[in-house]
Motif scaffolding. Structure first.
Motif, short mmCIF file in Angstrom:
data_model
loop_
_atom_site.label_atom_id
_atom_site.label_comp_id
_atom_site.label_asym_id
_atom_site.label_seq_id
_atom_site.Cartn_x
_atom_site.Cartn_y
_atom_site.Cartn_z
N SER A 112 0.78 -1.20 0.00
CA SER A 112 -0.12 -0.26 0.03
C SER A 112 0.97 1.37 -0.03
CB SER A 112 -0.91 -0.02 1.14
OG SER A 112 -0.14 0.24 2.38
N SER A 113 2.20 1.12 -0.07
CA SER A 113 2.89 2.46 0.16
C SER A 113 3.11 3.29 -1.26
CB SER A 113 4.52 2.13 0.33
OG SER A 113 4.97 1.28 -0.94
N ILE A 114 2.26 2.79 -2.25
CA ILE A 114 2.32 3.64 -3.54
C ILE A 114 1.00 4.37 -3.30
CG2 ILE A 114 3.79 2.17 -4.92
CD1 ILE A 114 1.27 1.20 -5.97
N GLN A 115 -0.03 4.01 -2.60
CA GLN A 115 -1.33 4.62 -2.45
C GLN A 115 -0.96 6.02 -1.59
OE1 GLN A 115 -3.90 1.76 -0.86
NE2 GLN A 115 -5.08 1.74 -2.71
N LYS A 116 -1.94 7.10 -2.00
CA LYS A 116 -1.79 8.42 -1.15
C LYS A 116 -3.01 8.57 -0.70
CE LYS A 116 2.65 9.43 -2.69
NZ LYS A 116 3.68 9.06 -1.74
N THR A 117 -3.21 9.30 0.43
CA THR A 117 -4.32 9.64 0.98
C THR A 117 -4.85 11.03 -0.04
OG1 THR A 117 -3.06 11.49 2.48
CG2 THR A 117 -3.69 9.20 3.34
N ALA A 118 -6.29 10.96 0.11
CA ALA A 118 -6.77 11.92 -0.84
C ALA A 118 -6.68 13.46 -0.41
CB ALA A 118 -8.40 11.81 -0.64
N ILE A 119 -6.34 13.95 0.82
CA ILE A 119 -6.20 15.29 1.07
C ILE A 119 -4.61 15.51 1.56
CG2 ILE A 119 -7.08 17.20 2.54
CD1 ILE A 119 -9.63 15.26 2.88
N LEU A 120 -4.16 14.78 2.46
CA LEU A 120 -2.58 15.21 2.84
C LEU A 120 -1.74 14.51 1.72
CD1 LEU A 120 -3.02 14.28 6.63
CD2 LEU A 120 -2.92 16.55 5.48
N SER A 121 -2.03 13.80 0.93
CA SER A 121 -1.01 13.22 0.04
C SER A 121 0.00 12.24 0.69
CB SER A 121 -0.65 14.30 -1.03
OG SER A 121 -1.74 14.69 -1.98
N ILE A 122 -0.01 11.76 1.76
CA ILE A 122 0.87 10.88 2.50
C ILE A 122 0.67 9.55 1.95
CG2 ILE A 122 1.38 12.84 4.17
CD1 ILE A 122 -0.17 11.05 6.29
N SER A 123 1.50 8.84 2.27
CA SER A 123 1.29 7.46 2.22
C SER A 123 0.31 6.54 2.90
CB SER A 123 2.73 6.60 1.92
OG SER A 123 2.32 5.23 1.73
N VAL A 124 -0.53 5.92 2.42
CA VAL A 124 -1.48 5.23 3.13
C VAL A 124 -0.62 4.43 4.04
CG1 VAL A 124 -3.61 3.66 3.00
CG2 VAL A 124 -3.14 5.43 1.64
N SER A 125 0.42 3.71 3.95
CA SER A 125 1.20 2.78 4.38
C SER A 125 1.34 3.29 6.00
CB SER A 125 2.30 2.27 3.90
OG SER A 125 3.16 3.46 3.91
N TRP A 126 1.42 4.50 6.21
CA TRP A 126 1.39 5.09 7.73
C TRP A 126 0.49 4.38 8.54
CZ3 TRP A 126 5.70 7.00 9.60
CH2 TRP A 126 6.56 7.63 8.76
N LYS A 127 -0.94 4.33 8.09
CA LYS A 127 -1.85 3.94 8.70
C LYS A 127 -1.84 2.43 8.93
CE LYS A 127 -6.05 5.67 8.29
NZ LYS A 127 -7.27 5.97 7.75
N TYR A 128 -1.51 1.58 7.88
CA TYR A 128 -1.20 0.15 7.98
C TYR A 128 -0.11 -0.15 8.75
CZ TYR A 128 -4.87 0.57 4.39
OH TYR A 128 -5.99 0.60 3.66
N ALA A 129 0.92 0.67 8.80
CA ALA A 129 2.05 0.28 9.72
C ALA A 129 1.87 -0.03 11.01
CB ALA A 129 3.22 1.24 9.47
N ALA A 130 0.54 0.46 11.66
CA ALA A 130 0.23 0.21 12.96
C ALA A 130 0.23 -1.36 12.92
CB ALA A 130 -0.99 0.85 13.46
N VAL A 131 -0.23 -2.10 12.37
CA VAL A 131 -0.38 -3.59 12.45
C VAL A 131 1.01 -4.32 12.93
CG1 VAL A 131 -1.16 -5.73 11.37
CG2 VAL A 131 -2.58 -3.55 11.04
N PRO A 132 1.79 -4.24 11.97
CA PRO A 132 3.19 -4.69 12.15
C PRO A 132 4.06 -4.24 13.53
CG PRO A 132 3.32 -3.64 10.23
CD PRO A 132 1.94 -3.55 10.52
N PHE A 133 3.63 -3.23 13.60
CA PHE A 133 4.35 -2.06 14.80
C PHE A 133 3.81 -2.95 16.41
CE2 PHE A 133 3.93 0.88 18.12
CZ PHE A 133 5.50 1.21 18.18
N SER A 134 2.65 -3.04 16.17
CA SER A 134 1.97 -3.70 17.39
C SER A 134 2.14 -5.11 17.48
CB SER A 134 0.41 -3.41 17.52
OG SER A 134 -0.28 -4.08 16.36
N ALA A 135 2.17 -5.95 16.13
CA ALA A 135 2.51 -7.45 16.28
C ALA A 135 4.09 -7.61 16.75
CB ALA A 135 2.24 -7.89 14.97
#
Length: 165
Positions: A112-135
Motif C-alpha cells: 500500500s505504500s504507493i497509495q496516497k491519502t486524498a487530502i494530505l497526499s501522504i502514503s496510506v502505509s502510515w496507517k497500515y504500519a500500525a499492525v506490524p508495529f503492534s505485532a
C-alpha cells in the motif's frame, strides 16, 4: 532485560498519549471551526490516523497487562510442570499468530505504500504500519513471557502485576 521493557512501554504510553491528544485536539478544532462555517478537510485524515495508532498501541498495552481474554480457567485448573507446559503451549500459539500477523501486516504495508491519502497526499502505509508495529512489540512481550514461565515459579509470576502471564 526488565529495564529495557520498562523503557519500551513508557515510550509506547507516551506515544499513545500523543495520539490521543492529537485526535482530541484535531476533532475539537474541527467542531469549533465548523460552528463558524469553516471546517478543515485534512483534520479527518489526521484524526483517523491518530485513532488507528492509538488503538493499536492500546492493544499492545492491553496485551502487556493481560487485559485481553485468555485461558485463565484452563490454566488455573493445572499446577506445577503441567501449568508451565500449558502456559508455554498457549504462548507459542499466540506467538505463531503474532508472527503471521506481523508478516501479513508488513506485506500489506509495503503493497500500500504507493497509495496516497486524498487530502494530505501522504502514503496510506502510515496507517497500515500500525499492525506490524503492534505485532512486533507483542511478539517481544510473548517471548518475555515464555522466558518468565521457565525462569520463575508460576505462582511468583502471577503475584506481580507487571509480570502477569
Amino acid at each position: 532485560m526488565s529495564r529495557i521493557f520498562d523503557w519500551i512501554y513508557k515510550f509506547i504510553l507516551v506515544f499513545m498519549l500523543i495520539m490521543l491528544i492529537t485526535m482530541v485536539a484535531s476533532v475539537s478544532t474541527n467542531v469549533i471551526a465548523r460552528y463558524f462555517g469553516r471546517g478543515f478537510t485534512w483534520i479527518e485524515e489526521v484524526s483517523g490516523l491518530a485513532f488507528v495508532w492509538m488503538a493499536f498501541t492500546a492493544i499492545i498495552m492491553g496485551f502487556r497487562y493481560n487485559m485481553h481474554p485468555g485461558f485463565e480457567v484452563l490454566v488455573e485448573r493445572t499446577s506445577g510442570i503441567n501449568k508451565k507446559l500449558l502456559m508455554t503451549l498457549i504462548n507459542i500459539i499466540i506467538l505463531v499468530f503474532l508472527v503471521y500477523t506481523f508478516k501479513g501486516g508488513m506485506d500489506y504495508t509495503m503493497k500500500s505504500s504507493i497509495q496516497k491519502t486524498a487530502i494530505l497526499s501522504i502514503s496510506v502505509s502510515w496507517k497500515y504500519a500500525a499492525v506490524p508495529f503492534s505485532a512486533f512489540f507483542m511478539i517481544l512481550e510473548t517471548l518475555r513471557k515464555l522466558i518468565l514461565i521457565w525462569k520463575k515459579d508460576v505462582i511468583q509470576i502471577k503475584s506481580t502485576n507487571s509480570e502477569v502471564i
